[in-house]
Design a protein around this motif. Sequence first.
Motif, PDB file in Angstrom:
ATOM      1  N   GLY A  15       0.676  -1.287  -0.022  1.00  0.00           N
ATOM      2  CA  GLY A  15      -0.091   0.034  -0.025  1.00  0.00           C
ATOM      3  C   GLY A  15       0.890   1.232   0.004  1.00  0.00           C
ATOM      4  O   GLY A  15       0.119   2.292  -0.371  1.00  0.00           O
ATOM      5  N   ALA A  16       2.199   1.126   0.324  1.00  0.00           N
ATOM      6  CA  ALA A  16       2.846   2.354   0.361  1.00  0.00           C
ATOM      7  C   ALA A  16       3.583   2.753  -0.896  1.00  0.00           C
ATOM      8  O   ALA A  16       3.200   2.157  -1.941  1.00  0.00           O
ATOM      9  CB  ALA A  16       4.035   1.976   1.472  1.00  0.00           C
ATOM     10  N   ILE A  17       4.273   3.499  -0.894  1.00  0.00           N
ATOM     11  CA  ILE A  17       5.064   4.175  -2.142  1.00  0.00           C
ATOM     12  C   ILE A  17       6.646   3.962  -2.022  1.00  0.00           C
ATOM     13  O   ILE A  17       7.287   4.044  -1.083  1.00  0.00           O
ATOM     14  CB  ILE A  17       5.007   5.561  -2.350  1.00  0.00           C
ATOM     15  CG1 ILE A  17       3.550   5.878  -2.592  1.00  0.00           C
ATOM     16  CG2 ILE A  17       5.768   6.092  -3.419  1.00  0.00           C
ATOM     17  CD1 ILE A  17       3.176   7.556  -2.571  1.00  0.00           C
ATOM     18  N   VAL A  18       7.256   3.232  -3.138  1.00  0.00           N
ATOM     19  CA  VAL A  18       8.563   3.094  -3.061  1.00  0.00           C
ATOM     20  C   VAL A  18       9.393   3.779  -4.272  1.00  0.00           C
ATOM     21  O   VAL A  18       8.860   3.706  -5.342  1.00  0.00           O
ATOM     22  CB  VAL A  18       9.178   1.698  -2.828  1.00  0.00           C
ATOM     23  CG1 VAL A  18       8.679   1.001  -4.119  1.00  0.00           C
ATOM     24  CG2 VAL A  18      10.430   1.641  -2.531  1.00  0.00           C
ATOM     25  N   GLN A  19      10.712   4.411  -4.070  1.00  0.00           N
ATOM     26  CA  GLN A  19      11.202   5.025  -5.286  1.00  0.00           C
ATOM     27  C   GLN A  19      12.577   3.992  -5.331  1.00  0.00           C
ATOM     28  O   GLN A  19      13.311   4.132  -4.468  1.00  0.00           O
ATOM     29  CB  GLN A  19      11.698   6.371  -4.918  1.00  0.00           C
ATOM     30  CG  GLN A  19      12.582   6.883  -6.154  1.00  0.00           C
ATOM     31  CD  GLN A  19      12.389   8.453  -6.005  1.00  0.00           C
ATOM     32  OE1 GLN A  19      11.834   9.490  -5.395  1.00  0.00           O
ATOM     33  NE2 GLN A  19      13.897   9.070  -5.848  1.00  0.00           N
ATOM     34  N   ILE A  20      12.760   3.781  -6.443  1.00  0.00           N
ATOM     35  CA  ILE A  20      14.068   2.800  -6.683  1.00  0.00           C
ATOM     36  C   ILE A  20      14.999   3.738  -7.796  1.00  0.00           C
ATOM     37  O   ILE A  20      14.635   4.261  -8.736  1.00  0.00           O
ATOM     38  CB  ILE A  20      13.884   1.525  -7.491  1.00  0.00           C
ATOM     39  CG1 ILE A  20      12.988   0.496  -6.632  1.00  0.00           C
ATOM     40  CG2 ILE A  20      15.284   0.848  -7.759  1.00  0.00           C
ATOM     41  CD1 ILE A  20      12.574  -0.509  -7.253  1.00  0.00           C
ATOM     42  N   ASN A  21      16.232   4.106  -7.175  1.00  0.00           N
ATOM     43  CA  ASN A  21      17.197   5.037  -8.016  1.00  0.00           C
ATOM     44  C   ASN A  21      17.994   4.224  -8.805  1.00  0.00           C
ATOM     45  O   ASN A  21      18.457   2.991  -8.399  1.00  0.00           O
ATOM     46  CB  ASN A  21      17.883   5.792  -7.015  1.00  0.00           C
ATOM     47  CG  ASN A  21      17.098   6.927  -5.976  1.00  0.00           C
ATOM     48  OD1 ASN A  21      15.844   7.288  -6.685  1.00  0.00           O
ATOM     49  ND2 ASN A  21      17.352   7.050  -4.809  1.00  0.00           N
ATOM     50  N   CYS A  22      18.386   5.010  -9.761  1.00  0.00           N
ATOM     51  CA  CYS A  22      19.288   4.268 -10.909  1.00  0.00           C
ATOM     52  C   CYS A  22      20.426   5.507 -11.152  1.00  0.00           C
ATOM     53  O   CYS A  22      20.115   6.498 -11.787  1.00  0.00           O
ATOM     54  CB  CYS A  22      18.921   3.811 -12.059  1.00  0.00           C
ATOM     55  SG  CYS A  22      19.943   3.279 -13.380  1.00  0.00           S
ATOM     56  N   THR A  23      21.770   5.324 -11.034  1.00  0.00           N
ATOM     57  CA  THR A  23      22.643   6.301 -11.520  1.00  0.00           C
ATOM     58  C   THR A  23      23.494   5.759 -12.696  1.00  0.00           C
ATOM     59  O   THR A  23      23.640   4.476 -12.541  1.00  0.00           O
ATOM     60  CB  THR A  23      23.506   7.032 -10.448  1.00  0.00           C
ATOM     61  OG1 THR A  23      24.073   5.956  -9.648  1.00  0.00           O
ATOM     62  CG2 THR A  23      22.719   7.854  -9.662  1.00  0.00           C
TER      63      THR A  23
END
Lengths: 109, 114
Positions: A15-23
């Motif tokens: 139910g939450a939000i997640v942010q997956i980063n990529c550089t």
Amino acid sequence: GQNIDQPTEMTATEGAIVQINCTYQTSGFNGLFWYQQHAGEAPTFLSYNVLDGLEEKGRFSSFLSRSKGYSYLLLKELQMKDSASYLCAVLDSNYQLIWGAGTKLIIKP
Amino acid sequence: SQTIHQWPATLVQPVGSPLSLECTVEGTSNPNLYWYRQAAGRGLQLLFYSVGIGQISSEVPQNLSASRPQDRQFILSSKKLLLSDSGFYLCAWSILAGGYNEQFFGPGTRLTVL
């Protein structure tokens, strides 16, 4: 050399939000892909960014900043089925995909 | 519509034995074809890619080889398998059009070398 960095593993709540980063640091840039891969299965396409900004597709969004060599995948309203690895890949100057190692996302109830 | 097939789905082979994995694509012509290997919990390692019949580029030196005898057929081979060859082998295809090069993956072959 060419390099793509992603966190190895992330944990989030249903139910939450997640942010997956990529550089990334690549020889040239012709677009960035995000793929989803469930355990034991083949990767499947999620999104493609070639211009700066946010691309929204349902619960998933992908952002790109070419000047910063940075992208993120945003997953909203997390569901248990979103538990998977998320792969970031960049098309280099030769139109070859350079792959990150993937981020394993664990969703907890 | 396009489909991609790989077989076998799973394979258990002894060290030193030969290997042949096959990949075929339907519904498209002159695709770019790729072989990847993925170790457990790791990312994709590009092994070979091909832009046409008989044209193979190798990315990583190893005891594997690839061949493309027909436009939509891509074969991965080895004369003598090593323990380190164990992994999940994925075949993919793409069409480079206007700078867009999305890759579509087959179901994969899980190889265990004992």
